[in-house]
Design an enzyme around this catalytic site. Structure first.
Site, PDB file in Angstrom:
ATOM      1  CG  HIS A 175     -12.621 -60.022  41.014  1.00 34.16           C
ATOM      2  ND1 HIS A 175     -12.049 -61.206  41.476  1.00 34.16           N
ATOM      3  CD2 HIS A 175     -12.091 -59.649  39.847  1.00 34.16           C
ATOM      4  CE1 HIS A 175     -10.879 -61.482  40.493  1.00 34.16           C
ATOM      5  NE2 HIS A 175     -10.889 -60.698  39.597  1.00 34.16           N
ATOM      6  CG  ASP A 214      -3.894 -68.544  34.942  1.00 36.20           C
ATOM      7  OD1 ASP A 214      -3.008 -68.902  35.816  1.00 36.20           O
ATOM      8  OD2 ASP A 214      -4.369 -67.360  34.903  1.00 36.20           O
TER       9      ASP A 214
END
Length: 457
Positions: free
Chosen positions: A122, A328
């Site tokens: 990112h 997650d």
């Protein structure tokens, strides 16, 4: 894909600069392939042989492994219920440019010793955000100058980059789908820079993950407007990508929920429907993360298969989760049955390039040793190597394929062939039933198919 946590303030142990010849991973040599290694030999590849040729390609070309920067080099072992547990020796407790460069040098030493050819990041993983967009972009330019230099030195390539459009408070109500046009414009400006960085580093793909592109309550949400606005930004992306000559594949990564209660990119079919609804299907493919697939209530391989049969599978964020936990967990994929099903699909579609198998996974918060960083990746790479070998054997022997073909044999002639070609009519189907009567039920033999798969795994 998930947000990274900031480094702890505790002073890190000293470690030298990779550029000056010092090592961050002292005592760890390049990981070698050692078939037949014992159960306790975990710092070697037992199944992954990068140069081995399988079906006309090297294992490295079939698998196209990638290390993600955010979990592996920004992860600190925190979870929703616990503080950070991991302190890496290259961290100095700051989010400074100096520390960012040191972190990057440590990463490329890791890539080289692991023998991996791709990485992902990112924008906010690799460079600290400044007080203004201009300062932030300047930080990115400086860090990616170093990244480009390290990539040239090591031969490691960028599988894809992406923008963090979910962690900053400005994005608490979404980025491309935010109800405030000012925020949407900021997200678009951030994406613009991300595409430029992708072109600069020759990224083979560019990913969009809508971490907060969704809602917590429909009561304050104009769903149609939000979808329209997201499509508008993605059209800008297509135009700017062409304008600057960026050739990477655009990818969208589905996830049903978390952090939002509902996200617009729920699963592969939802994303495909969105793309077709807005005429974007020619410009985007799907980056499937199986941990997200199971969060959506599907089997592990479901989104990989669905995206592939629709011609939309572009890349895979290779991880797994613990469905019993309900969130997650981004674990490394160690289940060979899962990797076999994934590689069966990859093999059937002829490979993943320009996509790959990106390890969007993190060591457990109790796995704090530097060796654990290697062991986790090695284990996952071996699992996929075994999955590839299994998939090749399944294809070569053709037993499963023949069983499926026989199950659908009625569509090869007569009324079935006309239905398959789309040339039949309701009247013809009615006449067929009047002539031949009710169909006889045929067993699906589910347990037999499962038994055959187990033979290869």
């Amino acid at each position: 894909m998930s947000a990274f946590a900031p480094p702890r303030s505790k002073k890190a142990r000293s470690s030298g600069s990779h550029g000056s010849g010092n090592e961050f991973f002292k005592g760890i040599e390049k990981i070698e392939y050692k078939p037949g290694a014992g159960a306790d030999e975990v710092m070697v590849f037992k199944h992954y042989n990068a140069s081995e040729v399988i079906n006309g390609r090297t294992m490295q070309d079939w698998l196209r492994f990638s290390v993600c920067f955010w979990h592996t080099f920004r992860g600190v072992g925190s979870d929703p219920f616990g503080f950070p547990t991991i302190q890496r020796p290259w961290e100095d407790g700051t989010d400074s440019m100096e520390n960012a460069k040191q972190r990057l040098r440590a990463a490329f030493e890791f890539f080289t010793k692991l023998g991996i050819k791709y990485w992902t990041f990112h924008d906010r993983d690799i460079a600290p955000e400044g007080q203004t967009l201009e300062e932030t972009n300047s930080n990115l330019d400086e860090i990616t100058d170093l990244a480009k230099e390290l990539m040239e030195q090591t031969g490691v390539k960028l599988l894809w980059n992406t923008c963090n459009l979910f962690a900053h408070p400005r994005y608490m109500n979404g980025a491309m789908t935010n109800p405030d046009a000012h925020v949407v414009a900021y997200a678009a400006a951030q994406i613009k820079k991300g595409l430029e960085i992708g072109k600069k580093l020759n990224a083979e793909n560019f990913v969009f993950w809508g971490g907060r592109e969704g809602y917590f309550t429909i009561l304050n949400t104009d769903i149609r407007s939000e979808l329209d606005h997201m499509a508008s930004v993605l059209r800008m992306v297509v135009e700017y990508k062409k304008k600057i000559g960026f050739t990477g594949q655009l990818l969208i990564e589905p996830k049903p929920k978390e952090p939002s209660r509902h996200q617009y990119d729920y699963d592969a079919m939802t994303v495909i429907a969105f793309l077709h609804s807005y005429g974007l299907q020619e410009h985007f493919k799907i980056n499937v993360e199986p941990n997200h697939t199971t969060l959506a209530g599907h089997p592990y391989e479901h989104d990989v298969v669905m995206a592939s049969v629709c011609g939309m599978l572009g890349s895979i964020d290779s991880n797994t989760g613990s469905p019993d936990l309900g969130w997650d967990t981004d674990q490394f994929p160690m289940d060979v049955k899962n990797t076999t099903m994934v590689m069966k699909t990859v093999l059937e579609q002829g490979g993943l390039a320009p996509g790959g198998l990106n390890f969007d996974a993190k060591v457990r918060r109790e796995s704090t040793h530097l060796n654990d960083m290697f062991i986790s990746h090695i284990g996952a790479m071996d699992s996929f190597a075994r999955g590839l070998r299994n998939a090749v054997k399944i294809a070569e022997e053709g037993i499963l394929m023949k069983m499926v073909q026989e199950r659908y044999a009625s569509f090869e002639s007569g009324v079935g062939a006309k239905i398959a070609k789309g040339s039949s009519t309701l009247e013809e189907c009615e006449d067929f039933i009047k002539k031949y009567g009710d169909p006889e039920p045929h067993s699906g033999h589910q347990e037999m198919y499962e038994s055959v798969l187990n033979h290869y795994v």
